[in-house]
Design an enzyme around this catalytic site. Structure first.
Site, PDB file in Angstrom:
ATOM      1  N   GLU A 138      39.634  52.025  41.238  1.00  0.00           N
ATOM      2  CA  GLU A 138      39.002  51.655  42.503  1.00  0.00           C
ATOM      3  C   GLU A 138      39.175  52.805  43.493  1.00  0.00           C
ATOM      4  OE1 GLU A 138      38.670  47.877  45.519  1.00  0.00           O
ATOM      5  OE2 GLU A 138      40.649  48.447  44.896  1.00  0.00           O
ATOM      6  N   GLY A 271      49.223  50.803  47.488  1.00  0.00           N
ATOM      7  CA  GLY A 271      50.392  49.929  47.360  1.00  0.00           C
ATOM      8  C   GLY A 271      50.334  49.217  46.021  1.00  0.00           C
ATOM      9  N   MET A 273      47.097  47.605  42.870  1.00  0.00           N
ATOM     10  CA  MET A 273      45.691  47.507  42.486  1.00  0.00           C
ATOM     11  C   MET A 273      45.483  46.303  41.597  1.00  0.00           C
ATOM     12  SD  MET A 273      42.631  48.460  42.455  1.00  0.00           S
ATOM     13  CE  MET A 273      41.361  47.668  41.508  1.00  0.00           C
ATOM     14  N   GLU A 274      44.447  45.488  41.939  1.00  0.00           N
ATOM     15  CA  GLU A 274      44.276  44.159  41.354  1.00  0.00           C
ATOM     16  C   GLU A 274      43.571  44.126  40.007  1.00  0.00           C
ATOM     17  OE1 GLU A 274      40.643  44.733  44.178  1.00  0.00           O
ATOM     18  OE2 GLU A 274      42.740  45.305  44.185  1.00  0.00           O
ATOM     19  N   ASN A 275      43.634  45.199  39.184  1.00  0.00           N
ATOM     20  CA  ASN A 275      42.933  45.193  37.896  1.00  0.00           C
ATOM     21  C   ASN A 275      43.065  43.821  37.237  1.00  0.00           C
ATOM     22  OD1 ASN A 275      42.851  48.154  38.131  1.00  0.00           O
ATOM     23  ND2 ASN A 275      45.012  47.992  37.657  1.00  0.00           N
ATOM     24  N   GLU A 308      47.401  40.732  45.691  1.00  0.00           N
ATOM     25  CA  GLU A 308      46.741  41.171  44.448  1.00  0.00           C
ATOM     26  C   GLU A 308      46.283  39.977  43.608  1.00  0.00           C
ATOM     27  OE1 GLU A 308      45.943  44.189  44.447  1.00  0.00           O
ATOM     28  OE2 GLU A 308      47.284  44.660  46.106  1.00  0.00           O
ATOM     29  N   GLU A 330      39.050  42.679  50.709  1.00  0.00           N
ATOM     30  CA  GLU A 330      40.344  43.059  51.281  1.00  0.00           C
ATOM     31  C   GLU A 330      40.756  42.195  52.465  1.00  0.00           C
ATOM     32  OE1 GLU A 330      42.112  44.583  49.511  1.00  0.00           O
ATOM     33  OE2 GLU A 330      40.870  45.856  48.258  1.00  0.00           O
TER      34      GLU A 330
END
Length: 875
Positions: A138, A271, A273-275, A308, A330
């Protein structure tokens, strides 16, 4: 081929449906090889296929397109990679047949050091330095790992296979379905993913340990970390399991994958990442150590994990259509992370800390160089800069304002139906408004468009005459300039008591309200409970300016603690913002601050501290003779709290008191309070001799480190060298960032320069350098000279990510003269980059706001008398 250059979006000839992706990373040479077969639907006659690729070498001979119906194989007549546009253009000698087919490509790339795309992170195992391979896609970096349609709307399924050394752990979005060993290597195949966007694809390869648990409906949750750190993963694991269960209920939709892995990565730019199914984190945002982490660290882990995991629904399951709608992801995840944390830890009173999100949003949006929540994105290079306080914090604040206006129940119900309707596809802001409008019967689209499509926000001025209140709205700008704009503002009012309230929508520039039924008497009445407070509980995203009569009554209400903590915060924060914009005097702000001497609430005191730092900095430039008196006033303001809390944690004390103790002691140290500096030094000495001493618990370490650096200089460097020793011996990221954030607190410019040069050594990870930048007035000239000298180095290391904007903002914003603004502008005139353009303009605007404020403060008649009186007043 040139027709495809310079376009914001890919052409729509071909629609990807499924990727079969194989990657083989070489962790020694830091390279990778791969192949991808993409199932495409060709929807329009074309002899071109255009997709994204960057920093990859494509094996031209390997590229082919096979039509599903005829099995005819087409080879391109030309293959061109346009690096500026990050696109791969394949031209075929004949028209590609409409219908289904498979595009096959082989490629190679580098595991870079820039924390984006497919990159390497380093760690130590048994004293040996090792590499791991990590992805961060991202906003638009999947194209650095494999050729793809790298836009959020181009959703597809992914079948991933990895070839890796057999002793390593290899993770991806989905569970493993097969693992084949072949001597030193193994081939790991994963279950095919549900439909998702490219920016959510994830791969991590390295040596890890994990802790595991399950949700009540059987989802396997794991926290992976470096070997030997599993104990530090237990808190995040607990939060994750509980949060998944909570969101399943809140969104009325179960988590959609069979497992959730969360992993701590030593080098990580953001901080977290929401994969989908494999969430990556900085170590500081996932690991919590009972012995050495502070209460603030614990809270950060909880809110980041909740943020997340909110994305697994809001972002991953339902995805924004294009980056213009980034705020949907976000802003929403930021707001709902507070909802989850509050549910898990009600004793933290986390909603009161949401005020920090609102304030950060208001600060950035008070600039003329701000941007609307929904911002047009015309090129991938512009996306990084909108991962800012507007998308996250203003976004979260307007969602909270709307939820407060509609009511919690209709809001949740409408949200659940929105998630159900768009699951597996993409949505725009308007789609969310339509769902909320349908569920609440309110004109949501009409109200909210005024907040998302135009930048800025209003200041609502309120004036009392007889038994009427006059309201006026105009755009608030921190520069004090007149701004354009009109909003539909949800106004809430309390009259002398929280039981007496009124709500209405202010839809015009001005309005008059008859309030005699709420007052029972005239507004001029001197009664104790005759105060009037607008924006009750600060749920609205606007400032309030009161006339003199109403302001005096509110000051009295603050002093007598008649208002809630949230409203005491609001009264202070609004007056401070008006003071910066030169619409109120610094004298009136300092007078109001005096009313907070008996304040006990964490969030109010925390804001008082932040404001006092800013006042000190501006006053040092405007009225240096008053500086010592001002510091004495601040010491008097914060000392009662320091005495109440003491240095040592009390049994059973609140989480908020634990956080407050560190902040108050840091403030007293920075204002030069000798008793605090002496005690900090004594406790630091004990800590140096014994790292497990109870004299320096984690919550006050930062305060002690800052205090030690206050007395450190080039000629008296013992404290500095001792801190570096602790830094080098610790392997806890939170301890390292605590030290980095303290080193530049020295008032000695020569030592600050040494700190800045230390930041660029191999001892500091690239992700952490920004923590060490000085924020003091003493450090600003040194930092600027250092930035100029090292600009090329910094650009090379950070040039294509959002960290570079942090260097510009932190170094430029503290100045307060027009001459300096001109010098900065001239320096960047020939060194500008699209990725810093917005940040640079915002930082220069802050410099001119500071400069105007300094001039204004110089001319305040009563300031000196007020400060001296308050500094030595006996209570």
């Amino acid at each position: 081929m040139d027709q495809f250059k310079g376009q914001a979006r890919l052409p729509k000839f071909a629609v990807p449906k499924r990727y079969d992706l194989t990657l083989k990373p070489d962790l020694t040479a830091c390279r990778f090889a791969g192949s991808v077969a993409v199932d495409l639907n060709i929807v329009a006659a074309t002899s071109f296929i255009v997709l994204n690729a960057a920093e990859l070498s494509i094996t031209n001979a390997s590229v082919s397109f096979t039509n599903r119906d005829s099995s005819k194989v087409l080879k391109p007549s030309s293959v061109a990679l346009f690096e500026d546009d990050e696109i791969l253009v394949l031209e075929f000698p004949e028209t590609v047949p409409i219908g289904l087919g498979v595009l096959a490509i082989q490629f190679e790339g580098t595991l870079n050091d820039r924390m984006k795309g497919f990159y390497r992170s380093t760690y130590e195992h048994n004293g040996e330095k090792k590499n791991m391979a990590v992805t961060q896609f991202e906003p638009a970096d999947a194209r650095r790992c494999f050729p793809c349609w790298d836009e959020p709307a181009c959703k597809a399924t992914f079948k991933i296979t990895l070839d890796v050394p057999s002793e390593l752990i290899a993770l991806s979005n989905m569970p493993i379905v097969e693992e084949k060993n072949d001597g030193n290597f193994k081939t790991v195949s994963y279950q095919e993913s549900p439909i998702m966007s490219t920016y959510l694809v994830a791969v991590v390869v390295g040596l890890f340990d994990y802790v595991e648990d399950h949700t009540s409906d059987g989802v396997k949750v794991r926290v992976y970390c470096q070997i030997g750190k599993t104990n530090q993963g237990k808190f995040a694991l607990h939060v994750a399991v509980k949060t998944l269960e909570l969101f399943k209920d809140y969104f009325a939709t179960p988590y959609s994958l069979p497992k959730l892995d969360m992993i701590a990565i030593p080098d990580f730019a953001a901080g977290a990442m929401e994969n989908y199914g494999l969430v990556t984190y900085r170590e500081t945002a996932l690991l919590y150590d009972d012995q050495h982490s502070a209460a603030a660290n614990k809270q950060r882990v909880a809110t980041v994990v909740a943020h997340e995991l909110a994305h697994q629904w809001f972002g991953n399951l339902v995805t924004m259509e294009w980056w213009t709608h980034l705020w949907l992801n976000e802003g929403f995840a930021t707001w709902v992370s507070y909802l989850a944390t509050d549910s898990l830890f009600p004793e933290w009173k986390i909603w009161s800390q949401f005020l920090d999100e609102i304030t950060a949003g208001l600060k950035l949006d008070g600039l003329a160089e701000s941007h609307p929540i929904e911002v047009e994105i015309n090129h991938a290079g512009e996306i990084d800069e909108i991962f800012d306080a507007i998308s996250y914090r203003k976004g979260a604040s307007v969602i909270r304002m709307l939820q407060s206006y509609l009511g919690a129940e209709p809001f949740q119900r409408s949200l659940a139906s929105y998630i159900k309707k768009y699951a597996g596809s993409n949505a725009k802001t308007e789609d969310l408004w339509a769902a909320l409008e349908e569920g609440s019967g309110e004109p949501v689209n009409k109200i909210m468009t005024t907040w998302t499509k135009q930048q800025g926000y209003p200041v609502v001025s309120v004036k009392a005459t007889d038994q009427k209140l006059e309201f006026n709205q105009s755009r608030f700008l921190s520069s004090g300039a007149q701004g354009e704009g009109q909003w539909i503002v949800p106004i809430t009012l309390s009259f002398g008591s929280y039981d007496v309230r009124k709500n209405f929508l202010l839809q015009t520039k001005s309005e008059t309200l008859d309030v005699k039924e709420f007052l029972g008497t005239s507004i001029e009445d001197k009664g104790v409970n005759s105060w009037i407070k607008l924006n009750v509980d600060q749920t609205g995203f606007y400032r309030v300016k009161y006339d003199e009569l109403l302001a005096t009554k509110l000051r009295y209400a603050v002093e007598k603690q008649l208002l809630t903590a949230t409203d005491r915060f609001g009264v202070l924060d609004d007056l401070y913002a008006l003071c910066v914009a030169r619409q109120e005097s610094l004298t009136s702000l300092i007078n109001l601050m005096g009313a907070y001497r008996d304040e006990v609430d964490y969030v109010v005191l925390s804001n008082l501290i932040t404001i006092s730092y800013k006042i000190e900095s501006i006053s040092a430039d405007a009225v240096p003779d008053l500086l010592e008196h001002l510091k004495q006033f601040f010491i008097n303001l914060f000392q009662p709290t320091a005495e109440r809390l003491g240095w040592d944690p009390k049994p059973g004390e609140s989480h908020l008191d634990a956080m407050l103790r560190g902040e108050i002691l840091t403030a007293l140290a920075l204002f030069g309070h000798d008793l605090t500096l002496d005690e900090a030094s004594r406790r630091f000495q004990a800590f140096l001799e014994d790292r497990n001493t109870p004299l320096l618990p984690p919550d006050i370490r930062k305060a002690a480190y800052v205090a030690v650096m206050q007395r450190a200089s080039k000629s008296n460097r013992l404290g500095y060298d001792s801190l570096l020793k602790i830094y080098r011996e610790s392997d806890l990221s939170q301890e390292k960032t605590r030290i980095l954030g303290s080193l530049a607190s020295s008032p000695d410019p020569d030592l600050i320069l040494e700190v800045l040069n230390f930041l660029l050594t191999s001892e500091v990870r690239n992700q952490d350098v920004v923590f060490g930048l000085p924020s003091s007035r003493e450090g600003r000239d040194v930092a600027w000279a250092w930035l100029k000298e090292n600009w090329e180095t910094l650009l090379k290391a950070y040039g294509s990510g959002f960290l570079i904007t942090r260097f510009v903002g932190a170094t430029v914003s503290p100045f307060a003269t027009f001459e300096k603004a001109k010098e900065i502008e001239e320096f960047f005139a020939t060194r500008g980059k699209p990725s810093i353009a917005r940040t640079l303009k915002q930082s220069l605007e802050r410099v001119s706001i500071n400069a105007n404020l300094v001039e204004s403060v110089k001319n305040e008649k009563d300031l000196a008398d007020t400060v001296k009186e308050l500094a030595y007043k006996k209570y």
